[in-house]
Scaffold this active site. Structure first.
Site, PDB file in Angstrom:
ATOM      1  N   LYS A 112       8.665  28.870  -9.236  1.00 28.60           N
ATOM      2  CA  LYS A 112       8.605  28.440  -7.833  1.00 28.60           C
ATOM      3  C   LYS A 112       9.504  27.241  -7.533  1.00 28.60           C
ATOM      4  CE  LYS A 112       4.257  30.426  -6.392  1.00 28.60           C
ATOM      5  NZ  LYS A 112       3.007  30.252  -5.680  1.00 28.60           N
ATOM      6  N   LYS A 194       7.384  39.812 -10.286  1.00 28.07           N
ATOM      7  CA  LYS A 194       6.094  40.309  -9.803  1.00 28.07           C
ATOM      8  C   LYS A 194       6.087  40.332  -8.273  1.00 28.07           C
ATOM      9  CE  LYS A 194       3.045  36.369  -9.007  1.00 28.07           C
ATOM     10  NZ  LYS A 194       2.619  36.801  -7.680  1.00 28.07           N
ATOM     11  N   LYS A 197       2.859  37.453  -2.367  1.00 27.67           N
ATOM     12  CA  LYS A 197       2.608  37.431  -0.927  1.00 27.67           C
ATOM     13  C   LYS A 197       3.514  36.450  -0.206  1.00 27.67           C
ATOM     14  CE  LYS A 197      -1.778  35.657  -1.502  1.00 27.67           C
ATOM     15  NZ  LYS A 197      -1.691  34.446  -2.341  1.00 27.67           N
TER      16      LYS A 197
END
Ligand code: ATP
Ligand code: MG
Length: 328
Positions: A112, A194, A197
């Protein structure tokens, strides 16, 4: 007494098919067997920038989706993390028992923060808040996808370290519960990654509130390979393996059985069938979701969950505070 199970899904966007397979569907399958704690980790979602109005809306949306996916509010404690101040308080104490080096190894943080000039300290320390979420309630099992396994291992390490340092069984050592099939649903456009959302590419993820047409389009457009053979091989054929996995979870059959069903078929046929089962599942979730959202059940459920868990958390926090020597 039943063992305790705990998990949460961030209101950082609309829940995806990945969240369904690695998260809620597992809770659904285990809710009879365990004393279940299912929370909304809203404090986690502000580790990256959120629009306040949107976040506020998503919190109830997530609760509605939990219920629409079959979570029984009579049996499950459903609560909002930020309404219980002990999560962040215990997190600080745990932060002072966690090491810079061990946090630097967290894959989710690396992923991230990649290519970002600026990211928050919260993004770096949030696995400790997650340890606090788990350890506050002596949860024994934590259902997650593969992406969160390392964070549960960190929670185990912190708990063991704390118990050793203060010579007592202060925290229960939690175990991750990873599904055999569906622990990593992949990004439809980049199957190396992966599904998430908070993706910036809406074609990458199937959201539980997507329209039928959008779901079909995304699955028909999923990236596969040029090999034209239907085999389960996550390393060399991640895109096709992902479609087989989705089918297998939604049909509740093994991967072998899925591969058998599609033997001799083309990628177009596979995609069509995966789209059909996905649409069937998601449309039935949406029907229940709209019913739930137009009723007034959610606030009562959240009030009850908050009152129950604040009491448990306050007792745990007091014990830990004393063990460390804080306060009077
Ligand atoms: P974000 O992009 O905001 O991090 P996310 O999709 O990763 O969102 P989380 O709220 O971080 O979702 O995780 C909720 C639960 O869903 C966790 O148990 C996590 O392991 C699981 N999960 C997330 N993505 C997947 C996936 N692609 N496949 C299977 N499980 C997943
Ligand atoms: Mg995540």
């Amino acid at each position: 007494m039943k063992k305790r199970l705990l998990t949460g899904l961030q209101p950082s966007g609309t829940l995806t098919l990945g969240n369904f397979c690695g998260g809620i569907n597992q809770v659904y399958n285990y809710q009879e067997q365990y004393d279940t704690f299912l929370f909304i980790p809203d404090l986690h979602s502000i580790t990256v920038t959120q629009d306040p109005e949107e976040l506020h809306k998503k919190i109830k949306e997530v609760v509605g989706l939990y219920l629409a996916c079959g979570i029984d509010a009579q049996k499950t404690h459903i609560y909002i993390q930020s309404e219980n101040l002990y999560h962040a308080n215990l997190s600080w104490i745990l932060e002072c028992h966690a090491y810079f080096g061990e946090l630097s190894r967290m894959h989710q943080f690396k992923e991230k923060s990649k290519n970002k000039e600026n990211f928050t300290c919260g993004l770096y320390t949030y696995p400790i808040l997650m340890a606090s979420d788990i350890l506050l309630y002596d949860a024994q099992v934590v259902p997650t996808g593969i992406d969160q396994k390392q964070h549960v291992e960190l929670a185990r390490n912190i708990a063991e370290r704390f118990n050793n340092r203060y010579h007592g069984n202060y925290f229960v050592i939690p175990e991750p519960l990873i599904p055999n099939v569906g622990a990593k649903i992949r990004d439809l456009q980049n199957p190396e990654k992966k599904m998430s959302k908070s993706t910036s590419n809406p074609k990458s993820s199937i959201f539980l509130l997507d329209e039928e047409k959008a779901i079909r389009k995304k699955i028909m457009g999923a990236v596969t390979d040029n090999d034209a053979s239907i085999k389960f091989d996550e390393e060399n054929k991640p895109g096709v393996s992902n479609l087989l996995t989705i089918y297998s979870v939604l049909k509740n059959i093994s991967i072998d059985e899925t591969v058998r069903q599609f033997s001799g078929a083309g990628y177009g046929d596979l995609k069509k069938e995966v789209a059909n089962v996905t649409i069937e599942k998601i449309m039935s979730i949406q029907e229940k979701y709209h019913e739930i959202m137009s009723s007034n059940v959610i606030d009562d459920i959240l009030d009850e969950g908050r009152d129950y868990t604040v009491k448990l958390a306050s007792e745990k926090y007091e014990t830990i505070r004393k063990a460390v020597g804080l306060g009077r």
